[in-house]
Design a protein around this motif. Structure first.
Motif, PDB file in Angstrom:
ATOM      1  N   ARG A  35      22.061  40.048  47.731  1.00  0.00           N
ATOM      2  CA  ARG A  35      21.590  39.387  46.395  1.00  0.00           C
ATOM      3  C   ARG A  35      21.013  40.596  45.339  1.00  0.00           C
ATOM      4  NH1 ARG A  35      21.267  34.025  45.099  1.00  0.00           N
ATOM      5  NH2 ARG A  35      19.707  34.552  43.789  1.00  0.00           N
ATOM      6  N   ASN A  37      19.906  38.932  42.306  1.00  0.00           N
ATOM      7  CA  ASN A  37      19.125  38.041  41.353  1.00  0.00           C
ATOM      8  C   ASN A  37      17.994  37.375  42.119  1.00  0.00           C
ATOM      9  OD1 ASN A  37      21.054  38.346  39.625  1.00  0.00           O
ATOM     10  ND2 ASN A  37      22.177  36.771  40.353  1.00  0.00           N
ATOM     11  N   PRO A  47      26.753  32.906  49.970  1.00  0.00           N
ATOM     12  CA  PRO A  47      27.130  32.788  48.507  1.00  0.00           C
ATOM     13  C   PRO A  47      26.962  31.476  48.000  1.00  0.00           C
ATOM     14  CG  PRO A  47      29.003  34.076  49.579  1.00  0.00           C
ATOM     15  CD  PRO A  47      28.190  33.369  50.797  1.00  0.00           C
ATOM     16  N   GLY A  49      25.480  28.728  44.532  1.00  0.00           N
ATOM     17  CA  GLY A  49      25.059  28.554  43.042  1.00  0.00           C
ATOM     18  C   GLY A  49      24.818  27.151  42.662  1.00  0.00           C
ATOM     19  N   ASN A  67      33.071  32.169  41.236  1.00  0.00           N
ATOM     20  CA  ASN A  67      32.237  32.874  40.421  1.00  0.00           C
ATOM     21  C   ASN A  67      31.627  33.785  41.598  1.00  0.00           C
ATOM     22  OD1 ASN A  67      32.641  31.927  37.813  1.00  0.00           O
ATOM     23  ND2 ASN A  67      30.538  30.845  37.907  1.00  0.00           N
ATOM     24  N   GLU A  68      31.255  33.162  42.788  1.00  0.00           N
ATOM     25  CA  GLU A  68      30.631  33.969  43.790  1.00  0.00           C
ATOM     26  C   GLU A  68      31.546  34.894  44.416  1.00  0.00           C
ATOM     27  OE1 GLU A  68      26.895  33.859  44.953  1.00  0.00           O
ATOM     28  OE2 GLU A  68      26.776  33.386  42.620  1.00  0.00           O
ATOM     29  N   ARG A 120      32.296  39.482  43.830  1.00  0.00           N
ATOM     30  CA  ARG A 120      31.971  39.432  42.531  1.00  0.00           C
ATOM     31  C   ARG A 120      30.719  40.341  42.277  1.00  0.00           C
ATOM     32  NH1 ARG A 120      32.896  35.617  38.650  1.00  0.00           N
ATOM     33  NH2 ARG A 120      31.434  36.860  37.330  1.00  0.00           N
ATOM     34  N   ASP A 122      28.773  41.657  40.308  1.00  0.00           N
ATOM     35  CA  ASP A 122      27.607  41.236  39.232  1.00  0.00           C
ATOM     36  C   ASP A 122      26.604  40.107  40.044  1.00  0.00           C
ATOM     37  OD1 ASP A 122      29.740  39.323  39.358  1.00  0.00           O
ATOM     38  OD2 ASP A 122      28.955  38.428  37.360  1.00  0.00           O
ATOM     39  N   GLN A 123      27.125  39.382  41.087  1.00  0.00           N
ATOM     40  CA  GLN A 123      26.303  38.528  41.635  1.00  0.00           C
ATOM     41  C   GLN A 123      25.460  39.284  42.876  1.00  0.00           C
ATOM     42  OE1 GLN A 123      25.684  35.421  40.749  1.00  0.00           O
ATOM     43  NE2 GLN A 123      26.811  35.982  38.980  1.00  0.00           N
ATOM     44  N   HIS A 124      26.235  40.127  43.632  1.00  0.00           N
ATOM     45  CA  HIS A 124      25.769  40.838  44.785  1.00  0.00           C
ATOM     46  C   HIS A 124      26.229  42.070  44.822  1.00  0.00           C
ATOM     47  CE1 HIS A 124      26.496  36.389  46.000  1.00  0.00           C
ATOM     48  NE2 HIS A 124      25.573  36.771  46.693  1.00  0.00           N
TER      49      HIS A 124
END
Length: 150
Positions: A35, A37, A47, A49, A67-68, A120, A122-124
């Motif tokens: 992660r 975030n 993953p 959300g 997204n994930e 993705r 930007d998430q992980h």
């Protein structure tokens, strides 16, 4: 979409509802991502959300998978409800002292071919496929992820 100040108030005062994805491949491995975030930043986690207000479970599931995982057009009907879980964190998305984050999680199990490109970033920061015994043995896998397999 809530403004950050409004979302901060929600996180401080109410639980959030989310979907976590228990993704397995044909070799009985589970997908985890490191992660980027808060909360649980820098730990390995499945993953998932948040579900948005007025968003149907089906729409949320499809959006979260996209997204994930970066995988388009997977529908909730192709998964099974794994269970309902409660996650509590001492911190929050903004790193503001004084309150944590409380989630009610609808975990869904699904299978993907391990050859499907997933990610993705930007998430992980990265992803790994781990056998359950490996996942449970690692100190850097978050306890809330381990709880899915105990």
């Amino acid at each position: 979409m809530l403004e950050e100040v409004d979302f901060t108030t929600v996180v401080r005062l109410a639980p959030l509802v989310s979907i976590d994805l228990i993704v397995t491949d044909g070799n009985r491995r589970v997908l985890v991502g490191q992660r980027r975030n808060r909360p649980a930043q820098d730990t390995w986690f499945v993953p998932g959300g948040r579900i948005a207000k007025d968003e149907s479970l089906d729409a949320a599931f499809t959006r979260i998978v996209r997204n994930e995982l970066g995988v388009a057009s997977v529908e909730r009907s192709s998964s099974r409800l794994y269970g309902v879980f409660e996650h509590r964190y001492e911190d929050n998305f903004a790193g503001i002292a004084g309150f944590g984050t409380h989630y009610i999680v609808l975990a869904h199990a699904m299978s993907l071919n391990g050859a499907v490109p997933i990610g993705r970033f930007d998430q992980h920061s990265r992803y790994e496929w781990l056998h359950v015994d490996q996942l449970l043995a690692r100190d850097d896998v978050h306890e809330n992820t381990k709880a899915y397999f105990c």
